[in-house]
Each structure stands twice: as C-alpha cells, then as structure tokens.
Design a protein around this motif. Sequence first.
Motif, PDB file in Angstrom:
ATOM      1  N   VAL A  14     125.822 110.645  38.596  1.00  0.00           N
ATOM      2  CA  VAL A  14     124.672 109.927  39.141  1.00  0.00           C
ATOM      3  C   VAL A  14     125.167 108.707  39.907  1.00  0.00           C
ATOM      4  O   VAL A  14     126.189 108.125  39.578  1.00  0.00           O
ATOM      5  CB  VAL A  14     123.680 109.496  38.035  1.00  0.00           C
ATOM      6  CG1 VAL A  14     123.078 110.699  37.339  1.00  0.00           C
ATOM      7  CG2 VAL A  14     124.325 108.565  37.038  1.00  0.00           C
ATOM      8  N   SER A  15     124.418 108.355  40.921  1.00  0.00           N
ATOM      9  CA  SER A  15     124.737 107.165  41.691  1.00  0.00           C
ATOM     10  C   SER A  15     124.212 105.947  40.934  1.00  0.00           C
ATOM     11  O   SER A  15     123.088 105.963  40.427  1.00  0.00           O
ATOM     12  CB  SER A  15     124.081 107.257  43.072  1.00  0.00           C
ATOM     13  OG  SER A  15     124.283 106.064  43.778  1.00  0.00           O
ATOM     14  N   GLU A  16     125.017 104.906  40.857  1.00  0.00           N
ATOM     15  CA  GLU A  16     124.608 103.715  40.120  1.00  0.00           C
ATOM     16  C   GLU A  16     123.356 103.070  40.713  1.00  0.00           C
ATOM     17  O   GLU A  16     122.610 102.402  40.005  1.00  0.00           O
ATOM     18  CB  GLU A  16     125.759 102.719  40.039  1.00  0.00           C
ATOM     19  CG  GLU A  16     126.869 103.235  39.133  1.00  0.00           C
ATOM     20  CD  GLU A  16     127.991 102.237  38.933  1.00  0.00           C
ATOM     21  OE1 GLU A  16     127.697 101.031  38.803  1.00  0.00           O
ATOM     22  OE2 GLU A  16     129.148 102.664  38.894  1.00  0.00           O
ATOM     23  N   ASP A  17     123.100 103.286  41.991  1.00  0.00           N
ATOM     24  CA  ASP A  17     121.909 102.685  42.591  1.00  0.00           C
ATOM     25  C   ASP A  17     120.633 103.469  42.271  1.00  0.00           C
ATOM     26  O   ASP A  17     119.552 103.104  42.701  1.00  0.00           O
ATOM     27  CB  ASP A  17     122.064 102.480  44.092  1.00  0.00           C
ATOM     28  CG  ASP A  17     122.272 103.774  44.868  1.00  0.00           C
ATOM     29  OD1 ASP A  17     122.365 104.851  44.249  1.00  0.00           O
ATOM     30  OD2 ASP A  17     122.345 103.698  46.109  1.00  0.00           O
ATOM     31  N   THR A  18     120.753 104.542  41.484  1.00  0.00           N
ATOM     32  CA  THR A  18     119.561 105.285  41.046  1.00  0.00           C
ATOM     33  C   THR A  18     119.180 104.946  39.603  1.00  0.00           C
ATOM     34  O   THR A  18     118.174 105.448  39.105  1.00  0.00           O
ATOM     35  CB  THR A  18     119.758 106.812  41.157  1.00  0.00           C
ATOM     36  OG1 THR A  18     120.805 107.214  40.260  1.00  0.00           O
ATOM     37  CG2 THR A  18     120.083 107.225  42.584  1.00  0.00           C
ATOM     38  N   VAL A  36     118.130 107.248  33.931  1.00  0.00           N
ATOM     39  CA  VAL A  36     118.164 107.831  35.263  1.00  0.00           C
ATOM     40  C   VAL A  36     117.179 108.994  35.274  1.00  0.00           C
ATOM     41  O   VAL A  36     116.963 109.640  34.248  1.00  0.00           O
ATOM     42  CB  VAL A  36     119.596 108.291  35.654  1.00  0.00           C
ATOM     43  CG1 VAL A  36     120.058 109.458  34.796  1.00  0.00           C
ATOM     44  CG2 VAL A  36     119.691 108.608  37.124  1.00  0.00           C
ATOM     45  N   ASP A  39     116.276 115.484  38.461  1.00  0.00           N
ATOM     46  CA  ASP A  39     115.399 116.526  38.977  1.00  0.00           C
ATOM     47  C   ASP A  39     115.747 117.864  38.346  1.00  0.00           C
ATOM     48  O   ASP A  39     116.912 118.171  38.112  1.00  0.00           O
ATOM     49  CB  ASP A  39     115.530 116.644  40.498  1.00  0.00           C
ATOM     50  CG  ASP A  39     114.934 115.441  41.215  1.00  0.00           C
ATOM     51  OD1 ASP A  39     113.881 114.958  40.774  1.00  0.00           O
ATOM     52  OD2 ASP A  39     115.524 114.996  42.204  1.00  0.00           O
ATOM     53  N   GLN A  47     110.224 116.000  35.916  1.00  0.00           N
ATOM     54  CA  GLN A  47     111.609 115.565  35.955  1.00  0.00           C
ATOM     55  C   GLN A  47     112.007 115.170  34.539  1.00  0.00           C
ATOM     56  O   GLN A  47     111.188 115.201  33.626  1.00  0.00           O
ATOM     57  CB  GLN A  47     111.750 114.345  36.894  1.00  0.00           C
ATOM     58  CG  GLN A  47     111.374 114.647  38.335  1.00  0.00           C
ATOM     59  CD  GLN A  47     111.293 113.374  39.154  1.00  0.00           C
ATOM     60  OE1 GLN A  47     110.515 112.480  38.845  1.00  0.00           O
ATOM     61  NE2 GLN A  47     112.093 113.288  40.199  1.00  0.00           N
ATOM     62  N   LEU A 119     110.434 100.196  42.511  1.00  0.00           N
ATOM     63  CA  LEU A 119     111.555 100.915  43.133  1.00  0.00           C
ATOM     64  C   LEU A 119     112.503 100.005  43.903  1.00  0.00           C
ATOM     65  O   LEU A 119     113.644 100.385  44.163  1.00  0.00           O
ATOM     66  CB  LEU A 119     111.018 102.029  44.034  1.00  0.00           C
ATOM     67  CG  LEU A 119     110.322 103.165  43.283  1.00  0.00           C
ATOM     68  CD1 LEU A 119     109.683 104.144  44.263  1.00  0.00           C
ATOM     69  CD2 LEU A 119     111.298 103.878  42.358  1.00  0.00           C
ATOM     70  N   ARG A 122     114.358  98.373  40.778  1.00  0.00           N
ATOM     71  CA  ARG A 122     114.780  99.430  39.847  1.00  0.00           C
ATOM     72  C   ARG A 122     114.501  99.037  38.395  1.00  0.00           C
ATOM     73  O   ARG A 122     115.116  99.542  37.476  1.00  0.00           O
ATOM     74  CB  ARG A 122     116.258  99.802  40.001  1.00  0.00           C
ATOM     75  CG  ARG A 122     116.729 100.081  41.424  1.00  0.00           C
ATOM     76  CD  ARG A 122     116.163 101.278  42.073  1.00  0.00           C
ATOM     77  NE  ARG A 122     116.468 102.520  41.398  1.00  0.00           N
ATOM     78  CZ  ARG A 122     115.893 103.661  41.698  1.00  0.00           C
ATOM     79  NH1 ARG A 122     115.024 103.732  42.664  1.00  0.00           N
ATOM     80  NH2 ARG A 122     116.203 104.753  41.039  1.00  0.00           N
TER      81      ARG A 122
END
Length: 128
Positions: A14-18, A36, A39, A47, A119, A122
């Motif tokens: 996973v991307s840390e910005d998500t 996190v 999907d 989800q 968003l 976050r």
Amino acid sequence: MMTIQTSRFGEVEVSEDTLLTFPSGLVGFPAIQQFVVLDVAEDCHYQWLQAICEPDLAMVIVDVHFIDTEFRAQISDEGLTELGMTETDPVLIMAVVTIPSGRPDQATANLRAPLVVNLRTRKGKQLI
C-alpha cells in the motif's frame, strides 16, 4: 510503498499516502488508529477497512451514499476540529457492514455510527 500483513489477503503493498488515521480509534478498537481501504474488485460496491498493525482486523465497508443517496452526517465542532475539516475538503462517509455467518442476504450496514474521513488530511472519526 509499504507492505502490510493481512489475514485475508496475505501481504499487500500500500502507498503510505493512502493510509487513514482515526485519532480516537474505532468503537471497540480505541488503540488501533491506522487503516487502509482495500478494494475487492473494480465493479464491487464494498471495500475492506484493514488495520495496518493488526492483520486480523478488517471490516467490510460501503459508501453510505450507495445505501442512502440523501444521507447526511452530523459532525460536532469538536469532530470538525479533530478532522481538520474546512468547507471545501472532500469527505468520504462509510458504513461498517455486518454479514452474519452463512447468511450474506441478511447483511446490515451501520448508519448510526458512520466513519467520516477528511480526504485532504486523511483523518477519520467514527460518529456515534
């Protein structure tokens, strides 16, 4: 990118910005703050909300507007401050779905305690 371990999906990158941070945790899990959203498939309406540090903690979630297009969350001034919310910030409102074992046709979504996420920052909060 970071790799997390999950009990349902194995290792996932996973991307840390998500990452989503719930400073107050969630009901029943006050100490777990980072999650996190994973999907299932592109055409799927639900989800998974997966805890970063707890491989076994994952919840099925759904955008509340899929269930009720008119849904509006009431967020206190304290909640707005906690989320760092401004009037122009994009917001995601999700409901935790409970699926009884062996009876998926009896699934329910908890609209009384939605998860609200700013968003931009976050940051999220479960409204009770």
